[in-house]
Design an enzyme around this catalytic site. Structure first.
Site, PDB file in Angstrom:
ATOM      1  N   TYR A  57      13.574 -14.829 -36.077  1.00 50.72           N
ATOM      2  CA  TYR A  57      13.158 -15.596 -37.247  1.00 50.72           C
ATOM      3  C   TYR A  57      12.103 -16.634 -36.855  1.00 50.72           C
ATOM      4  CZ  TYR A  57      17.503 -13.667 -39.208  1.00 50.72           C
ATOM      5  OH  TYR A  57      18.515 -12.841 -39.629  1.00 50.72           O
ATOM      6  N   LYS A 229      15.996 -14.780 -62.139  1.00 54.59           N
ATOM      7  CA  LYS A 229      14.662 -15.388 -62.254  1.00 54.59           C
ATOM      8  C   LYS A 229      13.522 -14.391 -62.082  1.00 54.59           C
ATOM      9  CE  LYS A 229      16.448 -19.832 -60.614  1.00 54.59           C
ATOM     10  NZ  LYS A 229      16.431 -20.833 -59.527  1.00 54.59           N
ATOM     11  N   ARG A 242      10.108  -6.343 -50.664  1.00 56.88           N
ATOM     12  CA  ARG A 242      10.768  -6.022 -51.927  1.00 56.88           C
ATOM     13  C   ARG A 242       9.894  -5.118 -52.800  1.00 56.88           C
ATOM     14  NH1 ARG A 242      12.470 -12.015 -53.766  1.00 56.88           N
ATOM     15  NH2 ARG A 242      10.404 -12.387 -52.877  1.00 56.88           N
TER      16      ARG A 242
END
Length: 332
Positions: A57, A229, A242
């Protein structure tokens, strides 16, 4: 906040755990360092005592930020969960994918968990985190080029040395966990799980329940989709994985938002947001020990922590599950 033991390890963690991928920047856009530090502090002050991170990360950045935050927190009351097995600095093992670091430099990610590499990675993690032990050390992804027994032997050595309190895996199937158990007693398996991605309930959850292993659920909000959302036509940024994923087609976004509208009144009756209701549902599912939830700033961290205050009655969970049973998502 509820605190739960990871398997038989003796390591207790908060049922809602701070997911620190986003603050590392890599593949997420990152967060301001000051905001990230405040988010970690706010999480701790609101009962979220556990932090999950990984060297990958931000190629060490997430761990370094956590190390800075740890200087202001009581180390014995914070649980650090980090990982090993994804190398960007070593071309060994199985090539995983091409990527770019936070400075837009091309990097190659390899899955590698040879014994010496695991031990070396642990030392690097300890240095970045500024601590002398890790509460849970997890293989990030299985390495098909290294025998599972060899990787587990490394965890056993590190535990004997006191450098880790417990060892776990991520993204392992039940059969891989069974093989690992021949060499080392795992505490947990970290896998994706959400209201709309429940395939682990078929085999992995029963295995973990039968063998007293914990499940750490990542992406419980399905990477933002279950917040309500995201709308049809949403444009994802460059490199956002995504885009093109079956969950994020316009048809499936509409179907999921329709489901969320049905459970919205329940959230409101609890004084909770949809996200908080989804997190609460997740940690109250059979076999699920922990839900990992990320936050970029203090306000998000506080909202996540307060999901731990949302208690669902059995009939309310049944109501949600009944609504989910009617949700038929389209395949690509």
């Amino acid at each position: 906040m509820e605190y739960r033991q990871l398997g038989d390890s003796g390591v207790e963690v908060s049922a809602i755990t701070f997911g620190a991928w986003a603050i590392g920047g890599w593949m997420w856009g990152g967060a301001e360092r000051k905001d990230a530090l405040e988010a970690i502090r706010a999480s701790y002050d609101n009962g979220v005592t556990s932090i999950d991170t990984a060297p990958a990360y931000g190629q060490g950045l997430s761990e370094e930020i956590i190390g800075e935050a740890l200087k202001q927190l009581p180390r014995d009351k914070v649980q650090i969960l980090t990982k090993f097995g994804l190398r960007w600095d070593l071309k060994k093992g199985e090539f995983f994918f091409n990527s770019k670091d936070n400075n837009d430099n091309a990097i190659d990610i390899y899955r590698y968990a040879g014994k010496e590499s695991v031990i070396e990675e642990c030392e690097n993690c300890l240095r970045r985190l500024g601590t002398d032990y890790i509460d849970l050390f997890q293989i990030h992804w299985a390495d098909p080029t290294t025998p599972i027994s060899e990787t587990m032997e490394a965890l056993a050595i590190l535990q004997e040395q006191g450098k880790i309190r417990a060892g776990g895996v991520c993204n392992y199937a039940a059969a891989q966990m069974e093989e690992a158990a021949q060499t080392y007693s795992l505490a947990s398996n970290q896998v994706p799980y959400s209201m709309v991605l429940r395939d682990i309930e078929k085999e992995l959850v029963p295995y973990c329940q039968d063998h007293k292993k914990s499940i750490i659920a990542y992406s419980p909000l399905q990477r933002g989709l279950l917040t309500g959302k995201i709308r049809p036509g949403h444009v994802f940024g460059e490199g956002d994985t995504r885009a093109g994923n079956r969950f994020y087609t316009d048809v499936n976004i509409l179907k999921i938002n329709s489901f969320l509208a049905k459970i919205q009144p329940l959230a409101e009756s609890k004084g909770a947001s949809l996200s908080q209701l989804v997190i609460a549902w997740t940690i109250q599912q059979p076999g699920i020990t922990v839900a990992l939830v990320g936050a970029r700033d203090a306000s998000q961290a506080i909202q996540n922590a307060r999901a731990g205050e949302v208690v669902l009655k059995p009939e309310e969970i049944m109501f949600i599950n009944d609504q989910l049973s009617g949700l038929q998502l389209e395949e690509l």
